[in-house]
Design a protein around this motif. Structure first.
Motif, PDB file in Angstrom:
ATOM      1  N   ALA A 312     112.032  52.541 -51.207  1.00  0.00           N
ATOM      2  CA  ALA A 312     111.980  51.606 -52.327  1.00  0.00           C
ATOM      3  C   ALA A 312     110.551  51.391 -52.818  1.00  0.00           C
ATOM      4  N   VAL A 313     109.580  51.613 -51.933  1.00  0.00           N
ATOM      5  CA  VAL A 313     108.171  51.460 -52.303  1.00  0.00           C
ATOM      6  C   VAL A 313     107.567  52.802 -52.696  1.00  0.00           C
ATOM      7  N   TYR A 314     107.841  53.837 -51.909  1.00  0.00           N
ATOM      8  CA  TYR A 314     107.283  55.166 -52.172  1.00  0.00           C
ATOM      9  C   TYR A 314     108.422  56.196 -52.198  1.00  0.00           C
ATOM     10  N   PRO A 315     109.120  56.306 -53.309  1.00  0.00           N
ATOM     11  CA  PRO A 315     110.243  57.258 -53.375  1.00  0.00           C
ATOM     12  C   PRO A 315     109.804  58.712 -53.226  1.00  0.00           C
ATOM     13  N   ASN A 316     108.545  59.014 -53.520  1.00  0.00           N
ATOM     14  CA  ASN A 316     108.034  60.382 -53.408  1.00  0.00           C
ATOM     15  C   ASN A 316     107.127  60.567 -52.186  1.00  0.00           C
ATOM     16  N   GLY A 317     107.197  59.643 -51.247  1.00  0.00           N
ATOM     17  CA  GLY A 317     106.287  59.695 -50.120  1.00  0.00           C
ATOM     18  C   GLY A 317     104.932  59.128 -50.500  1.00  0.00           C
ATOM     19  N   TYR A 318     103.999  59.138 -49.565  1.00  0.00           N
ATOM     20  CA  TYR A 318     102.688  58.563 -49.879  1.00  0.00           C
ATOM     21  C   TYR A 318     101.599  59.183 -49.005  1.00  0.00           C
ATOM     22  N   LEU A 319     100.369  59.083 -49.493  1.00  0.00           N
ATOM     23  CA  LEU A 319      99.186  59.607 -48.809  1.00  0.00           C
ATOM     24  C   LEU A 319      98.222  58.449 -48.581  1.00  0.00           C
ATOM     25  N   PRO A 320      98.170  57.894 -47.367  1.00  0.00           N
ATOM     26  CA  PRO A 320      97.260  56.768 -47.111  1.00  0.00           C
ATOM     27  C   PRO A 320      95.801  57.177 -47.276  1.00  0.00           C
ATOM     28  N   LYS A 321      94.996  56.245 -47.759  1.00  0.00           N
ATOM     29  CA  LYS A 321      93.557  56.456 -47.908  1.00  0.00           C
ATOM     30  C   LYS A 321      92.821  55.437 -47.028  1.00  0.00           C
ATOM     31  N   LEU A 322      91.835  55.934 -46.326  1.00  0.00           N
ATOM     32  CA  LEU A 322      91.010  55.066 -45.478  1.00  0.00           C
ATOM     33  C   LEU A 322      89.688  54.799 -46.178  1.00  0.00           C
ATOM     34  N   ALA A 323      89.441  53.545 -46.505  1.00  0.00           N
ATOM     35  CA  ALA A 323      88.173  53.126 -47.100  1.00  0.00           C
ATOM     36  C   ALA A 323      87.222  52.725 -45.982  1.00  0.00           C
ATOM     37  N   THR A 324      86.125  53.452 -45.858  1.00  0.00           N
ATOM     38  CA  THR A 324      85.126  53.182 -44.824  1.00  0.00           C
ATOM     39  C   THR A 324      83.853  52.713 -45.513  1.00  0.00           C
ATOM     40  N   ASP A 325      83.602  51.426 -45.464  1.00  0.00           N
ATOM     41  CA  ASP A 325      82.434  50.838 -46.118  1.00  0.00           C
ATOM     42  C   ASP A 325      81.376  50.537 -45.064  1.00  0.00           C
ATOM     43  N   THR A 326      80.201  51.125 -45.249  1.00  0.00           N
ATOM     44  CA  THR A 326      79.140  51.061 -44.238  1.00  0.00           C
ATOM     45  C   THR A 326      77.895  50.396 -44.807  1.00  0.00           C
ATOM     46  N   SER A 327      77.329  49.501 -44.031  1.00  0.00           N
ATOM     47  CA  SER A 327      76.029  48.897 -44.355  1.00  0.00           C
ATOM     48  C   SER A 327      75.081  49.223 -43.217  1.00  0.00           C
ATOM     49  N   ASP A 328      73.945  49.784 -43.566  1.00  0.00           N
ATOM     50  CA  ASP A 328      72.973  50.184 -42.544  1.00  0.00           C
ATOM     51  C   ASP A 328      71.614  49.591 -42.904  1.00  0.00           C
ATOM     52  N   LEU A 329      70.990  48.973 -41.930  1.00  0.00           N
ATOM     53  CA  LEU A 329      69.697  48.321 -42.153  1.00  0.00           C
ATOM     54  C   LEU A 329      68.763  48.643 -41.009  1.00  0.00           C
ATOM     55  N   SER A 330      67.492  48.887 -41.327  1.00  0.00           N
ATOM     56  CA  SER A 330      66.469  49.077 -40.298  1.00  0.00           C
ATOM     57  C   SER A 330      65.155  48.493 -40.787  1.00  0.00           C
ATOM     58  N   ALA A 331      64.392  47.950 -39.854  1.00  0.00           N
ATOM     59  CA  ALA A 331      63.101  47.359 -40.193  1.00  0.00           C
ATOM     60  C   ALA A 331      62.202  47.422 -38.974  1.00  0.00           C
ATOM     61  N   ALA A 332      60.909  47.557 -39.215  1.00  0.00           N
ATOM     62  CA  ALA A 332      59.946  47.610 -38.115  1.00  0.00           C
ATOM     63  C   ALA A 332      58.621  47.018 -38.577  1.00  0.00           C
ATOM     64  N   LEU A 333      57.913  46.473 -37.615  1.00  0.00           N
ATOM     65  CA  LEU A 333      56.591  45.900 -37.879  1.00  0.00           C
ATOM     66  C   LEU A 333      55.729  46.146 -36.650  1.00  0.00           C
ATOM     67  N   GLY A 334      54.487  46.598 -36.883  1.00  0.00           N
ATOM     68  CA  GLY A 334      53.621  46.887 -35.750  1.00  0.00           C
ATOM     69  C   GLY A 334      52.152  46.828 -36.097  1.00  0.00           C
ATOM     70  N   VAL A 335      51.341  46.853 -35.061  1.00  0.00           N
ATOM     71  CA  VAL A 335      49.886  46.947 -35.210  1.00  0.00           C
ATOM     72  C   VAL A 335      49.384  47.974 -34.211  1.00  0.00           C
ATOM     73  N   ARG A 336      48.336  48.704 -34.591  1.00  0.00           N
ATOM     74  CA  ARG A 336      47.718  49.656 -33.683  1.00  0.00           C
ATOM     75  C   ARG A 336      46.215  49.613 -33.865  1.00  0.00           C
ATOM     76  N   GLY A 337      45.557  49.838 -32.739  1.00  0.00           N
ATOM     77  CA  GLY A 337      44.107  49.791 -32.765  1.00  0.00           C
ATOM     78  C   GLY A 337      43.559  50.217 -31.418  1.00  0.00           C
ATOM     79  N   GLU A 338      42.531  49.524 -30.941  1.00  0.00           N
ATOM     80  CA  GLU A 338      41.869  49.919 -29.705  1.00  0.00           C
ATOM     81  C   GLU A 338      41.628  48.710 -28.824  1.00  0.00           C
TER      82      GLU A 338
END
Length: 807
Positions: A312-338
């Motif tokens: 009744a919902v999919y008389p012709n069958g159906y193809l599921p879709k997977l939505a993969t939503d990704t958030s990626d974050l990176s941050a760095a802070l440093g000091v270098r010397g002697e």
């Protein structure tokens, strides 16, 4: 077709080399230092070592070489440049379609350590649980970093856990961010697949799909009078591809499935900065973020599938879709010397990866016609915070050169979370005789939710020096302590002897380890798992959960390794050659077990009945979990030859031949205890073993010629792949299939116009080569004509154009 491709590719490469040799009638033209003598920082803590002077093999891949091709994904470009790196393109593997892992020297994706500017990068939250290369691993997502943000990439092809810590069993990939106070660039690339496909089930003709638009750019800005701020951004929009064949189960016959690349749209931004603080100290840092939305297809559900479809919902069958939503974050802070004569570097880096799953064009059959057709299925989160303090200095101890003494510590905190989906994505509705949960990807349940963390502290000492005029050596030892499983100590000894300025031998012996990831320790998901085409309610559980321990699960231990390497370096004038043999022995590899399948109707005393009785109190009929106990041995050799010719009339030729031969063997697999099951059974079966041993080509060879003359340029690249095996479920091997030996040719031509504008036209897979099709008896629906183990994908020819400008 494949033989013609191989012959044409070989002829093209030979033609380039012969042209270059004839052009070498001019006096010896030594390569410039910028071209051949790149200074590297990966694998050594001394300063001033060139790529050919290192004690271990290091590949240097420039941002320019990454961009001279149609593909704009970093991992895909890197795999065609470094032969020991493999980057297959799986399909119908849930989130792995969107976050695809790469491997080095045939090891697991999580056995290569990835650094950014020498600092450990966080892994993806995704755990690969389906039947792809890298099954059971949680790896770094290389495609989360835009190539335009990079100045170069250094690939250390040697075990380095004693130098850098966990995960560096196969080697290290160090991504060096662009540093510029001036200048900039902008690039627009557009391309799509123009291919011809003839399937066993009747699909035939030309296909145009996978249109991809990439816009990227960078700008260098001054930060005061002596600092820099480099901004980089990239936008990519890739449409899906589909190589599914006609489905003869439906009337009229038509294509019902989608097998190929996912729809992906991502936006990335990176900022990298450095600023001197007086004469000795410098502050530095970077920030990067990517948002990626991907949509991949699951398995088609037919109209007559009474357990998974509601007509009744999919008389012709159906193809599921997977939505993969990704958030990626990176941050760095440093000091270098002697400090007190020591070079000192203090930094803290943070990384986080969030993945949210949604299921579209689907249904929860247990709700019947009242079911919704779109679900939010939950998500995964992983974060990492790393503090590092490193010190080094050269000490005169009477050797031929200073002894470089380095030591330091690293403290790391990791977290991992699983968040539940909406109730209808996992609940059973009022109809109890059909499958339940959102089809294609069942949502995480409240019982699946996880919120865990752990700490680790490591300290190391690293010595390297020139013992005599010809002999140099290094030694490193590292101790790490984890809050969850204990401690580990790794060591490494390397040496190099330069017989002449032109010829040297180098070698190393090391031990290493990889800590079990939080994902492997705590991942929990219950869903419908298909075993030989039959659906079962099943789950993936932690090894120390009540279900895991009932079936014999134990707390995971770290993987341990021993690496042996021996190589040679030869250089004369504009020619250079490196040959590096290696052996990698890994014990107690962490793998996903076979599925324990129970049956309440089986005869008493059988395994199936015992499993059913053990799982019944927990409401499960089948289960799997992570285990230790698989031992492997890998033997191989990397060969890289390069010849550079500068001719005033013909132009500049940069010719490279690079190959990898890799033999992987599983030497030990675990079996279930007789105290759990009456008949011992393999916990890591034939299919899993073959996926390790033959899921990637054992041979890979790349021949590349780059030519430049005034405003013109061209790149011709031929890559030859050995066959990869896609293991089937039948013990006699009759369900196995191979991708076949193939040769793929890429070609690009460029022209630079005034004002710094460059126009390029090219083709990846110029001769439209496909892997061998899976026979019809193994692909009865036509849904998946090719193996996801194909090392170069299965999309055919990709034509593209690029316009770029630099200022």
């Amino acid at each position: 077709m494949q033989y013609r491709t191989i012959l044409l590719a070989a002829a093209s490469a030979t033609s380039l080399m012969s042209t270059g040799a004839l052009a070498q009638t001019a006096p010896n033209a030594a390569p410039s230092a910028a071209e051949v003598q790149e200074i590297v920082v990966t694998g050594t803590r001394t300063t001033g070592r060139s790529r050919l002077d290192t004690l271990a093999p290091v590949d240097v891949v420039t941002s320019q070489s990454l961009q001279q091709r149609g593909v704009t994904e970093l991992a895909a470009a890197l795999s065609t440049t470094v032969p020991s790196i493999s980057f297959p393109r799986p399909s119908n593997t849930d989130g792995t379609d969107a976050v695809r892992p790469a491997t080095l020297r045939g090891q697991g994706p999580d056995q290569t350590l990835v650094l950014v500017n020498g600092t450990r990068r966080h892994v993806s939250a995704l755990l690969n649980t389906n039947g792809s290369v890298g099954r059971g691993s949680a790896a770094v997502d290389l495609n989360a970093i835009p190539s335009t943000a990079l100045e170069r990439i250094e690939v250390l092809r040697d075990g380095a856990a004693a130098q850098y810590g966990s995960d560096a069993i196969a080697g290290v990939v160090n991504l060096r961010l662009r540093e510029a106070a001036t200048g900039g660039g902008l690039s627009l690339t557009y391309g799509q697949y123009e291919t011809e496909f003839d399937g066993y089930y009747g699909r035939s003709g030309n296909i145009s799909d996978g249109a991809t638009t990439t816009v990227s750019g960078w700008q260098g800005l001054p930060l005061g009078a002596d600092g820099f701020l480099t901004l980089s951004a990239e936008y990519r929009d890739r449409e899906n591809t589909n190589r599914s064949d006609i489905d003869r189960r439906v009337t009229p016959n038509r294509i019902t499935s989608r097998f190929g690349d996912a729809d992906v749209e991502d936006v990335s931004f990176y900022a990298n900065a450095g600023k001197p603080l007086g004469d000795v100290w410098e502050a530095y840092g970077w920030f990067g973020v990517q948002e990626r939305d991907a949509s991949s297809a699951a398995t088609y559900r037919t109209p007559t599938d009474a357990s998974q479809n509601v007509p009744a919902v999919y008389p012709n069958g159906y193809l599921p879709k997977l939505a993969t939503d990704t958030s990626d974050l990176s941050a760095a802070l440093g000091v270098r010397g002697e400090i007190a004569g020591f070079n000192a570097d203090f930094n803290v880096a943070y990384g986080k990866n969030d993945i949210n799953f949604g299921v579209r064009d689907t249904i929860n059959p247990s709700y019947g016609a009242a079911s919704q057709t779109s679900f939010e299925a939950g998500g995964l989160e992983y974060s990492q915070t790393v503090f590092s303090a490193d010190f080094s200095r050269g000490v005169d101890v009477g050797l031929a050169g200073p002894l470089n003494v380095a030591f330091g510590l690293q403290a790391r905190t990791e977290t991992f979370e699983i968040n539940q989906g909406e109730p209808t994505s996992y609940n059973r509705g009022p109809i109890t005789t059909v499958s339940f949960g959102s089809r294609g990807f069942t949502g995480f349940t409240p019982n699946n939710e996880v919120d865990v963390d752990r700490d680790a502290v490591g300290v190391y000492v690293d010595l390297e020096g020139q013992l005599t005029d010809k002999f140099s050596a290094s030694a490193a030892v590292r101790y790490e302590d984890y809050s969850d499983f204990g401690s580990n100590t790794s060591g490494k000894v390397s040496a190099r002897y330069d017989f002449t300025p032109a010829f040297a031998l180098r070698g190393a012996v090391s031990s290493g380890f990889r800590a079990p990831s939080l994902q492997q320790q705590y991942y929990t998901a219950t869903s419908i798992l298909y075993i030989n085409g039959v659906p079962f309610e099943t789950g993936t559980y932690p090894s120390v959960s009540p279900i895991g321990t009932a079936l014999g699960g134990q707390a995971l231990d770290p993987e341990t390794s021993r690496n042996y390497a021996l190589g040679l370096v030869y250089r004369r004038g504009a020619f250079e050659l490196t040959v590096d043999a290696y052996r990698i022995e890994v014990e107690d590899r962490i793998v996903l077990s076979e599925t324990f399948q129970g049956s309440a109707t089986a005869a008493p005393g059988t395994n199936a009945r015992v499993i059913a009785d053990l799982l019944a109190p927990f409401g499960a009929t089948a289960a799997r979990f992570f285990i230790n106990g698989v031992d492997t041995e890998t033997t191989g050799v990397d060969v890289v030859a390069r010849y550079r010719i500068v001719d005033p009339q013909a132009g500049t030729f940069d010719l490279t031949a690079a190959g990898n031969i890799n033999e992987f063997e599983v030497t030990k697999t675990p079996t279930s205890s007789t105290s759990i099951l009456p008949t011992p059974t393999a916990l890591f079966g034939r299919q899993a073993v073959l996926r390790f041993e033959e899921g990637a080509p054992k041979q890979k060879l790349t021949l590349q010629g780059d030519w430049n003359r005034e405003a013109w340029g061209a790149t011709l690249r031929s890559t030859f792949y050995g066959s990869a095996l896609s293991p089937g479920t039948l013990a006699n091997g009759s369900a196995d299939s191979e991708t076949g030996v193939r040769g793929v040719v890429d070609l690009e031509a460029r022209r630079t116009f005034p004002m710094g504008v460059t126009v390029a036209l090219g083709a990846d897979n110029l001769f439209d080569v496909y892997p061998r099709q899976i026979p019809p008896n193994l692909n009865t629906t036509g849904a998946a004509p090719f193996s996801s183990f194909s090392p170069f994908g299965f999309n055919g020819r990709f034509l593209y154009g690029r316009v770029s400008v630099r200022w």
